[in-house]
Design a protein around this motif. Structure first.
Motif, mmCIF file in Angstrom:
data_model
loop_
_atom_site.group_PDB
_atom_site.id
_atom_site.type_symbol
_atom_site.label_atom_id
_atom_site.label_comp_id
_atom_site.label_asym_id
_atom_site.label_seq_id
_atom_site.Cartn_x
_atom_site.Cartn_y
_atom_site.Cartn_z
ATOM 1 N N THR A 56 -3.679 -49.805 -40.970
ATOM 2 C CA THR A 56 -2.515 -50.621 -40.615
ATOM 3 C C THR A 56 -2.737 -52.053 -41.096
ATOM 4 O OG1 THR A 56 -2.239 -49.278 -38.645
ATOM 5 C CG2 THR A 56 -1.032 -51.348 -38.704
ATOM 6 N N ILE A 57 -1.757 -52.574 -41.806
ATOM 7 C CA ILE A 57 -1.867 -53.962 -42.258
ATOM 8 C C ILE A 57 -1.601 -54.870 -41.069
ATOM 9 C CG2 ILE A 57 -0.922 -55.723 -43.790
ATOM 10 C CD1 ILE A 57 -0.199 -53.493 -45.717
ATOM 11 N N TYR B 47 20.800 -62.310 -27.858
ATOM 12 C CA TYR B 47 19.881 -62.242 -26.707
ATOM 13 C C TYR B 47 20.349 -63.174 -25.586
ATOM 14 C CZ TYR B 47 16.508 -59.318 -29.091
ATOM 15 O OH TYR B 47 15.897 -58.254 -29.710
ATOM 16 N N SER C 64 16.750 -55.186 -28.142
ATOM 17 C CA SER C 64 16.080 -54.371 -27.112
ATOM 18 C C SER C 64 15.871 -55.151 -25.830
ATOM 19 C CB SER C 64 14.715 -53.920 -27.623
ATOM 20 O OG SER C 64 14.808 -53.543 -28.954
ATOM 21 N N LEU D 105 13.431 -55.102 -22.248
ATOM 22 C CA LEU D 105 12.161 -54.567 -21.750
ATOM 23 C C LEU D 105 12.443 -53.400 -20.799
ATOM 24 C CD1 LEU D 105 9.796 -57.535 -20.841
ATOM 25 C CD2 LEU D 105 9.390 -55.738 -22.492
ATOM 26 N N VAL E 11 13.510 -54.192 -17.339
ATOM 27 C CA VAL E 11 14.892 -54.631 -17.154
ATOM 28 C C VAL E 11 15.825 -53.419 -17.144
ATOM 29 C CG1 VAL E 11 16.736 -56.082 -18.085
ATOM 30 C CG2 VAL E 11 14.366 -56.792 -18.320
ATOM 31 N N ASN F 284 0.262 -55.890 -25.722
ATOM 32 C CA ASN F 284 1.389 -55.516 -26.580
ATOM 33 C C ASN F 284 2.565 -56.480 -26.476
ATOM 34 O OD1 ASN F 284 0.107 -53.306 -27.631
ATOM 35 N ND2 ASN F 284 0.895 -51.899 -26.107
ATOM 36 N N ILE G 83 3.822 -60.390 -26.306
ATOM 37 C CA ILE G 83 3.422 -61.777 -26.578
ATOM 38 C C ILE G 83 4.556 -62.697 -26.118
ATOM 39 C CG2 ILE G 83 2.789 -63.418 -28.388
ATOM 40 C CD1 ILE G 83 1.947 -60.846 -30.014
ATOM 41 N N VAL H 147 6.758 -65.928 -26.147
ATOM 42 C CA VAL H 147 7.146 -66.859 -27.232
ATOM 43 C C VAL H 147 7.294 -68.255 -26.666
ATOM 44 C CG1 VAL H 147 8.830 -67.340 -29.022
ATOM 45 C CG2 VAL H 147 8.366 -64.990 -28.362
ATOM 46 N N ARG I 222 0.797 -48.106 -42.614
ATOM 47 C CA ARG I 222 1.663 -48.789 -41.648
ATOM 48 C C ARG I 222 1.416 -50.291 -41.676
ATOM 49 N NH1 ARG I 222 4.038 -45.001 -38.583
ATOM 50 N NH2 ARG I 222 4.798 -46.457 -37.025
ATOM 51 N N LYS I 223 2.377 -50.989 -41.178
ATOM 52 C CA LYS I 223 2.258 -52.443 -41.130
ATOM 53 C C LYS I 223 2.593 -52.911 -39.716
ATOM 54 C CE LYS I 223 3.908 -56.588 -43.411
ATOM 55 N NZ LYS I 223 4.895 -57.188 -44.275
ATOM 56 N N GLN I 224 1.848 -53.883 -39.233
ATOM 57 C CA GLN I 224 2.122 -54.429 -37.899
ATOM 58 C C GLN I 224 3.419 -55.240 -37.935
ATOM 59 O OE1 GLN I 224 -0.870 -57.141 -36.251
ATOM 60 N NE2 GLN I 224 -1.328 -55.478 -34.854
ATOM 61 N N TYR J 267 6.481 -57.316 -35.332
ATOM 62 C CA TYR J 267 6.738 -57.932 -34.026
ATOM 63 C C TYR J 267 8.234 -57.867 -33.745
ATOM 64 C CZ TYR J 267 1.991 -59.560 -34.461
ATOM 65 O OH TYR J 267 0.626 -59.601 -34.592
ATOM 66 N N THR K 117 11.490 -58.488 -31.295
ATOM 67 C CA THR K 117 11.923 -59.358 -30.195
ATOM 68 C C THR K 117 12.529 -58.497 -29.090
ATOM 69 O OG1 THR K 117 12.529 -60.882 -31.941
ATOM 70 C CG2 THR K 117 13.177 -61.490 -29.730
ATOM 71 N N VAL K 118 12.115 -58.731 -27.861
ATOM 72 C CA VAL K 118 12.694 -58.021 -26.711
ATOM 73 C C VAL K 118 13.079 -59.040 -25.646
ATOM 74 C CG1 VAL K 118 11.632 -55.743 -26.937
ATOM 75 C CG2 VAL K 118 10.366 -57.578 -25.829
ATOM 76 N N LEU K 119 14.074 -58.641 -24.867
ATOM 77 C CA LEU K 119 14.543 -59.531 -23.803
ATOM 78 C C LEU K 119 13.881 -59.156 -22.488
ATOM 79 C CD1 LEU K 119 16.631 -61.753 -22.946
ATOM 80 C CD2 LEU K 119 18.138 -59.889 -22.368
ATOM 81 N N GLY K 120 13.172 -60.095 -21.925
ATOM 82 C CA GLY K 120 12.625 -59.909 -20.581
ATOM 83 C C GLY K 120 13.585 -60.555 -19.600
ATOM 84 N N LEU L 111 12.587 -64.598 -23.997
ATOM 85 C CA LEU L 111 12.322 -63.720 -25.141
ATOM 86 C C LEU L 111 10.833 -63.464 -25.278
ATOM 87 C CD1 LEU L 111 14.730 -64.999 -27.926
ATOM 88 C CD2 LEU L 111 14.942 -62.966 -26.545
ATOM 89 N N LYS L 112 10.513 -62.236 -25.639
ATOM 90 C CA LYS L 112 9.113 -61.856 -25.844
ATOM 91 C C LYS L 112 9.004 -61.100 -27.158
ATOM 92 C CE LYS L 112 8.299 -61.434 -20.893
ATOM 93 N NZ LYS L 112 7.475 -62.604 -20.696
ATOM 94 N N LEU L 113 7.790 -61.016 -27.658
ATOM 95 C CA LEU L 113 7.558 -60.246 -28.880
ATOM 96 C C LEU L 113 6.756 -58.999 -28.536
ATOM 97 C CD1 LEU L 113 6.592 -63.072 -31.385
ATOM 98 C CD2 LEU L 113 8.682 -61.741 -31.401
ATOM 99 N N LEU L 114 7.240 -57.873 -29.012
ATOM 100 C CA LEU L 114 6.540 -56.606 -28.784
ATOM 101 C C LEU L 114 5.747 -56.273 -30.040
ATOM 102 C CD1 LEU L 114 6.268 -54.211 -26.787
ATOM 103 C CD2 LEU L 114 8.128 -53.127 -28.009
ATOM 104 N N LYS L 115 4.431 -56.158 -29.866
ATOM 105 C CA LYS L 115 3.570 -55.896 -31.030
ATOM 106 C C LYS L 115 3.508 -54.396 -31.284
ATOM 107 C CE LYS L 115 -0.994 -56.499 -30.881
ATOM 108 N NZ LYS L 115 -2.218 -57.260 -30.628
ATOM 109 N N THR L 116 4.016 -53.973 -32.421
ATOM 110 C CA THR L 116 4.006 -52.543 -32.737
ATOM 111 C C THR L 116 3.797 -52.362 -34.252
ATOM 112 O OG1 THR L 116 5.287 -50.501 -32.572
ATOM 113 C CG2 THR L 116 6.552 -52.508 -32.832
ATOM 114 N N THR L 117 3.915 -51.148 -34.746
ATOM 115 C CA THR L 117 3.726 -50.907 -36.178
ATOM 116 C C THR L 117 4.928 -50.172 -36.749
ATOM 117 O OG1 THR L 117 2.593 -48.822 -35.769
ATOM 118 C CG2 THR L 117 1.202 -50.777 -36.001
#
Lengths: 146, 199
Positions: free
Chosen positions: A17-18, A33, A72, A74, A77, A142, A144, A146, B15-17, B19, B21-24, B185-191
């Motif tokens: 994975t890069i 959002y 999306s 969470l 929510v 998983n 982060i 902002v 695959r590539k990592q 990020y 955006t998701v709403l908390g 706003l949050k960032l979800l780390k996925t691939t």
């Protein structure tokens, strides 16, 4: 062509994975959002003021906008919104919670957490299968801020 | 064409990592929901001395004849918290182990809200990590990590006062008078898979 100095430093993990460093700010669709956030809070406010039909309309709008714009939410929510009537699920007000075990031998593996909306729709979580289960977003590292 | 090790690695990568955006929501942020407990270790010792050690000696005794009124079953606790307008208002302390493994987070997600919306006085106390083992001991066997102790004549008043003194009250400002909260706003780390050019 982007200059090398401007490019973020990338490396490759063992599983192929890069790896990319996180961006400094959440980008794109910020307006959507903000609209979703406003609709959710409006829906909560109207639910607390016993204006259920209005609250459900706002929550339905929220659902439609999030799907149309691919924004999306969470899981924490989404769990608070009924999929059928779009009510905001507040315990002792618009929802009731219980653990149900339908198995004859009452094996703890068959424990289900049931969140029942006032409309009768149930959200069922099979908690007995894996009590340590955490959704992808709930696992450490998983998400982060902002 | 570059034949450096990094370039070869990138060719092999599947695959590539990314990020996303998701709403908390500030309303469902569990970190804000659980009240802070000062001296968790002291509270645990108090619980051990006043409740748990007594219960150990009550194996084989019916729950109705215990010198303490406790509830350990999730459904029973939810029923007690949700009983609105009953003959007696609930006055209790609810001990929870939210950080231990073996307790699904979805199960405890609504517990602080339930305590807040209940008609009586319920003090929510989160226990330190590793305390679930103590609650699992027979005859209590708190499978879901919840122990509700009724504050009545049977319970030591000093214990109740000490626990309540060390625990912050539940606060849900958005339930009393809602004020607009900023977009969380949050960032979800996925691939994501890398798209290869078809030759």
């Amino acid at each position: 062509m982007a200059s090398r100095a401007g490019m973020a430093k990338q490396s490759v993990a063992e599983d192929g994975t890069i790896l990319v460093p996180p961006p400094k700010a959440a980008t794109g669709n910020k307006d959507h959002y903000q609209r979703l956030n406003y609709l959710y809070q409006l829906s909560m406010f109207t639910t607390l003021n016993d204006k259920q039909p209005l609250a459900r309309t706002y929550a339905k709008n929220l659902d439609l906008v999030s799907k149309k714009t691919k924004c999306s939410l969470l899981p924490q929510v989404k769990r608070t919104i009924c999929k059928k009537c779009h009510s905001i699920l507040i315990p002792n007000k618009t929802a009731s919670t219980k653990i149900r075990n339908k198995a004859r031998r009452k094996d703890p593996k068959n424990d289900d957490l049931v969140i029942r909306c006032v409309c009768g729709e149930e959200k069922v979580f099979r908690i007995g299968l894996n009590r340590d289960y955490r959704s992808f977003a709930e696992r450490g590292g998983n998400i982060i801020d902002v | 064409m570059s034949s450096s090790l990094r370039a070869i690695e990138k060719k092999v990568a599947l695959r590539k990592q990314v990020y996303k955006t998701v709403l908390g929501s500030p309303f469902v942020n569990e970190a804000h929901m659980w009240p802070r407990v000062q001296d968790q270790a002291v509270v645990l010792e108090l619980l051990k001395g006043t409740v748990l050690n007594k219960c150990v000696h009550l194996q084989g005794v019916e729950r109705g004849q215990w010198p303490l009124d406790v509830a350990t079953d999730y459904n029973e606790i939810v029923k007690l918290l949700g009983a609105a307008g009953g003959p007696q208002e609930l006055d209790a302390i609810l001990f929870v182990c939210p950080r231990d493994s073996g307790i699904p987070p979805v199960l405890l997600q609504q517990v602080p809200l339930m305590c807040y919306t209940s008609r009586g006085t319920v003090t929510l106390v989160q226990l330190p990590q590793g305390s679930h083992k103590l609650l699992l001991a027979e005859p209590l066997y708190c499978k879901e990590g919840l122990l509700l102790v009724h504050c009545n004549d049977k319970l030591d008043g000093k214990f109740v006062a000490a626990v309540r003194d060390k625990t912050d009250p539940l606060r849900f400002p958005w339930l009393d008078g809602i004020a607009y909260q900023r977009t969380d706003l949050k960032l979800l780390k996925t691939t994501a898979p890398l798209k290869r050019k078809q030759k």
